[in-house]
Design a protein around this motif. Structure first.
Motif, PDB file in Angstrom:
ATOM      1  N   ARG A 188      42.003  27.998  74.476  1.00 55.23           N
ATOM      2  CA  ARG A 188      41.128  28.002  73.315  1.00 55.23           C
ATOM      3  C   ARG A 188      39.651  27.849  73.601  1.00 55.23           C
ATOM      4  O   ARG A 188      39.261  27.559  74.306  1.00 55.23           O
ATOM      5  CB  ARG A 188      41.433  26.642  72.729  1.00 55.23           C
ATOM      6  N   GLY A 233      36.627  23.113  68.166  1.00 56.84           N
ATOM      7  CA  GLY A 233      37.308  22.950  66.634  1.00 56.84           C
ATOM      8  C   GLY A 233      38.609  22.930  66.491  1.00 56.84           C
ATOM      9  O   GLY A 233      39.382  23.711  67.080  1.00 56.84           O
ATOM     10  N   GLY A 234      39.059  21.961  65.705  1.00 53.59           N
ATOM     11  CA  GLY A 234      40.492  21.456  65.887  1.00 53.59           C
ATOM     12  C   GLY A 234      41.127  22.750  64.852  1.00 53.59           C
ATOM     13  O   GLY A 234      42.520  22.738  65.078  1.00 53.59           O
ATOM     14  N   ASN A 235      40.678  23.631  64.283  1.00 55.50           N
ATOM     15  CA  ASN A 235      41.158  24.729  63.211  1.00 55.50           C
ATOM     16  C   ASN A 235      41.282  25.873  64.481  1.00 55.50           C
ATOM     17  O   ASN A 235      41.904  26.777  63.801  1.00 55.50           O
ATOM     18  CB  ASN A 235      40.548  25.160  62.132  1.00 55.50           C
ATOM     19  N   GLN A 236      40.641  25.827  65.358  1.00 52.68           N
ATOM     20  CA  GLN A 236      40.681  27.160  66.324  1.00 52.68           C
ATOM     21  C   GLN A 236      42.020  26.937  66.994  1.00 52.68           C
ATOM     22  O   GLN A 236      42.677  26.290  67.634  1.00 52.68           O
ATOM     23  CB  GLN A 236      39.642  27.053  67.469  1.00 52.68           C
ATOM     24  N   PRO A 237      42.762  28.375  67.065  1.00 50.10           N
ATOM     25  CA  PRO A 237      44.062  28.694  67.496  1.00 50.10           C
ATOM     26  C   PRO A 237      44.171  28.220  69.121  1.00 50.10           C
ATOM     27  O   PRO A 237      43.109  28.875  69.664  1.00 50.10           O
ATOM     28  CB  PRO A 237      44.469  29.773  67.030  1.00 50.10           C
ATOM     29  N   GLN A 238      45.180  27.809  69.633  1.00 55.19           N
ATOM     30  CA  GLN A 238      45.498  27.921  70.970  1.00 55.19           C
ATOM     31  C   GLN A 238      46.199  29.339  71.346  1.00 55.19           C
ATOM     32  O   GLN A 238      47.146  29.441  70.468  1.00 55.19           O
ATOM     33  CB  GLN A 238      46.187  26.851  71.416  1.00 55.19           C
TER      34      GLN A 238
END
Lengths: 113, 115
Positions: free
Chosen positions: B95, B99-104
């Motif tokens: 990643r 940011g927790g919303n960023q995709p893996q």
């Protein structure tokens, strides 16, 4: 530990049918991601939903995030054999310096001709 | 589009042997992960890695497991003495930011079979 329950576990339908799969949790989460995994491959991100009540469309796929941000659904219109796969919901858990993904139990979809 | 690559695609190893699974994350990514999926079960988090150290590990990631990023490109998972129950698909992910919303982004996995 947040648990994500997906239903149904298995779904076999014919081409052209509509379907909805669900992802539920007892906890509130800030965002949720839907992945599709095909045999022999890794999960591929379909969408991220962030706002309660949010609806996102990706061609024939409609994703909804519940108002209370504890559940989500994926609706497929006019399913095709290419939609066959394992559908996973996942939430990002921000712990430490890197967030990790917690995955749901998955819905295995088979679309036949 | 850049992708995460994993080698080998399938590894067969005798119980008790050491195994190293390799991953090349997307080049400008900063966070790296290993996940495991036992046949028929859900994808489980093993470990996250950032700034050349482990950020978090699960209870599955015991003393037999280690991770390394030796040369700034490869990211490896080593199992020192494999057990039958280590048989699974192992997925590497990377990643770009915190940011927790960023995709893996996931690789296609290594199927590990312990005999």
């Amino acid at each position: 530990t947040q648990l994500l329950e997906q239903s149904p576990q298995f779904l076999s339908i014919q081409e052209g049918e509509n379907l909805t799969v669900y992802c539920n949790s007892s906890s509130v989460f800030s965002s949720l991601q839907w992945y599709r995994q095909e045999p022999g491959e890794g999960p591929v991100l379909l969408v991220t939903v962030v706002t309660g009540g949010e609806v996102k469309k990706l061609k024939r796929l409609t994703f909804q995030f519940g108002d209370a941000r504890k559940d989500s659904s994926l609706h497929i219109t006019a399913a095709q054999p290419g939609d066959t796969g394992l559908y996973l919901c996942a939430i990002g858990v921000n712990t430490g310096t890197a967030s990790k993904l917690t995955f749901g139990t998955g819905t295995r979809l088979q679309v036949t001709l | 589009e850049p992708e995460v690559t994993q080698t080998p695609s399938h590894q067969v190893t005798q119980m008790g042997q050491e195994v190293i699974l390799r991953c090349v994350p997307i080049s400008n990514h900063l966070y790296f992960y290993w996940y495991r999926q036992i046949l028929g079960q859900k994808v489980e988090f093993l470990v996250s890695f950032y700034n050349n150290e482990i950020s978090e590990k699960s209870e599955i990631f015991d003393d037999q497991f280690s991770v390394e990023r030796p040369d700034g490109s490869n990211f490896t998972l080593k199992i020192r003495s494999t057990k039958l129950e280590d048989s699974a698909m192992y997925f590497c992910a990377s990643r770009g930011d915190r940011g927790g919303n960023q995709p893996q982004h996931f690789g296609d996995g290594t199927r590990l079979s312990i005999l």
